[in-house]
Design a protein around this motif. Structure first.
Motif, PDB file in Angstrom:
ATOM      1  N   GLN A 105       0.734  -1.130   0.090  1.00 29.05           N
ATOM      2  CA  GLN A 105       0.112  -0.129  -0.022  1.00 29.05           C
ATOM      3  C   GLN A 105       0.801   1.243   0.018  1.00 29.05           C
ATOM      4  O   GLN A 105       0.356   2.199  -0.582  1.00 29.05           O
ATOM      5  CB  GLN A 105      -0.892   0.017   1.342  1.00 29.05           C
ATOM      6  CG  GLN A 105      -1.944  -1.179   1.060  1.00 29.05           C
ATOM      7  CD  GLN A 105      -2.666  -1.135   2.479  1.00 29.05           C
ATOM      8  OE1 GLN A 105      -2.254  -0.840   3.335  1.00 29.05           O
ATOM      9  NE2 GLN A 105      -3.850  -1.846   2.348  1.00 29.05           N
ATOM     10  N   ARG A 113      -0.352  -0.399  -5.378  1.00 32.85           N
ATOM     11  CA  ARG A 113      -0.974   0.337  -4.483  1.00 32.85           C
ATOM     12  C   ARG A 113      -2.385   0.175  -4.561  1.00 32.85           C
ATOM     13  O   ARG A 113      -3.259   0.082  -3.535  1.00 32.85           O
ATOM     14  CB  ARG A 113      -0.722   1.917  -4.540  1.00 32.85           C
ATOM     15  CG  ARG A 113       0.590   2.209  -3.778  1.00 32.85           C
ATOM     16  CD  ARG A 113       0.663   3.476  -3.423  1.00 32.85           C
ATOM     17  NE  ARG A 113       0.311   4.620  -4.484  1.00 32.85           N
ATOM     18  CZ  ARG A 113       1.027   5.130  -5.415  1.00 32.85           C
ATOM     19  NH1 ARG A 113       2.377   4.700  -5.389  1.00 32.85           N
ATOM     20  NH2 ARG A 113       0.603   5.943  -6.115  1.00 32.85           N
ATOM     21  N   SER A 114      -2.863   0.212  -6.089  1.00 34.23           N
ATOM     22  CA  SER A 114      -4.268   0.214  -6.137  1.00 34.23           C
ATOM     23  C   SER A 114      -4.837  -1.010  -5.865  1.00 34.23           C
ATOM     24  O   SER A 114      -5.786  -1.460  -5.394  1.00 34.23           O
ATOM     25  CB  SER A 114      -4.626   0.571  -7.668  1.00 34.23           C
ATOM     26  OG  SER A 114      -4.222  -0.079  -8.640  1.00 34.23           O
ATOM     27  N   GLN A 117      -5.094  -1.963  -2.198  1.00 35.36           N
ATOM     28  CA  GLN A 117      -6.089  -1.086  -1.748  1.00 35.36           C
ATOM     29  C   GLN A 117      -7.312  -1.929  -1.741  1.00 35.36           C
ATOM     30  O   GLN A 117      -8.481  -1.652  -0.751  1.00 35.36           O
ATOM     31  CB  GLN A 117      -6.299   0.288  -2.359  1.00 35.36           C
ATOM     32  CG  GLN A 117      -5.443   1.616  -2.101  1.00 35.36           C
ATOM     33  CD  GLN A 117      -5.147   1.707  -0.504  1.00 35.36           C
ATOM     34  OE1 GLN A 117      -6.235   1.583   0.228  1.00 35.36           O
ATOM     35  NE2 GLN A 117      -3.885   2.078  -0.243  1.00 35.36           N
TER      36      GLN A 117
END
Length: 226
Positions: A105, A113-114, A117
């Motif tokens: 993250q 990162r996406s 998430q």
């Protein structure tokens, strides 16, 4: 002194065998290695796991990975657009997962990162956690990957399975977990098994997707079977 120890290195949290340090550490890494290779070259929604979860029918489903382990399948599913809730009852494995997820993250890679998430981790036993999670948000699919002796002979698999059997122990309550999962899954329960392993709880699935080394037994959920 405990044989297996969690050690915070400058890079990540690792689990070490104090009596056999030569075999190396176990850790969670969603940034590089196998996770990165599978994200980039794994075959997308043509993978067997994508078919087994039903991504050809369900758009961005909520999947509960009730036996999260080191989170590899959860990361694959999140890569394919699923919102994944990970349940892990072992405090040691949960700590490794939490560390790996936080690093993902905080990655410089926007894509990683996406994906991270879309993953939510809970330290809870799935036998009670499924009811709590499904009350908060119903599960389209519940994914189960019970611990089973691996036939693969690679050093990595042997090391990880040894750590898991020593630290986590065997899953003696898998049969009950399948029954619970079938009560709460909206569309399907997907169970990963070694290709020639017996069916979980001796329960015949609605259909099977089989690969070279593993297969996925698929049980229809309450919305689909009605």
């Amino acid at each position: 002194m405990s044989r297996y120890q969690l050690i915070q290195t400058p890079q990540r949290l690792e689990l070490h065998d104090a009596l056999d340090p030569k075999i190396g550490a176990v850790y969670v890494d969603f940034l590089e290695g196998k996770a990165q290779h599978r994200r980039l070259f794994g075959g997308g929604k043509s993978q067997d796991i994508a078919k087994a979860v039903g991504l050809h029918k369900l758009k961005n489903p909520h999947v509960i990975d009730a036996t999260a382990g080191l989170g590899r399948e959860s990361f694959v599913l999140a890569t394919l657009g699923c919102r994944v809730t990970l349940l892990e009852r072992s405090p040691i494995v949960h700590a490794l997962l939490d560390d790996g997820l936080k690093r993902a993250q905080a990655s410089d890679d926007e894509t990683v990162r996406s994906i991270a998430q879309r993953m939510t981790l809970h330290h809870i036993d799935a036998h009670t956690g499924l009811a709590q999670c499904c009350t908060h948000e119903p599960a389209d699919v519940i994914y189960l990957d019970p611990m089973f002796p691996e036939r693969q002979k690679s050093a990595l698999v042997q090391k990880e399975m040894r750590f898991f059997h020593e630290v986590v122990g065997d899953d003696h309550d898998d049969d009950d977990l399948l029954d619970i999962a079938c009560q709460y899954a909206k569309h399907r329960v997907t169970v990963k098994r070694p290709r020639h392993a017996p069916e979980l709880a001796n329960r015949k699935p609605a259909f099977v997707i089989s690969g070279k080394a593993v297969r996925y037994d698929v049980y229809l959920g309450k919305a689909t079977s009605q």
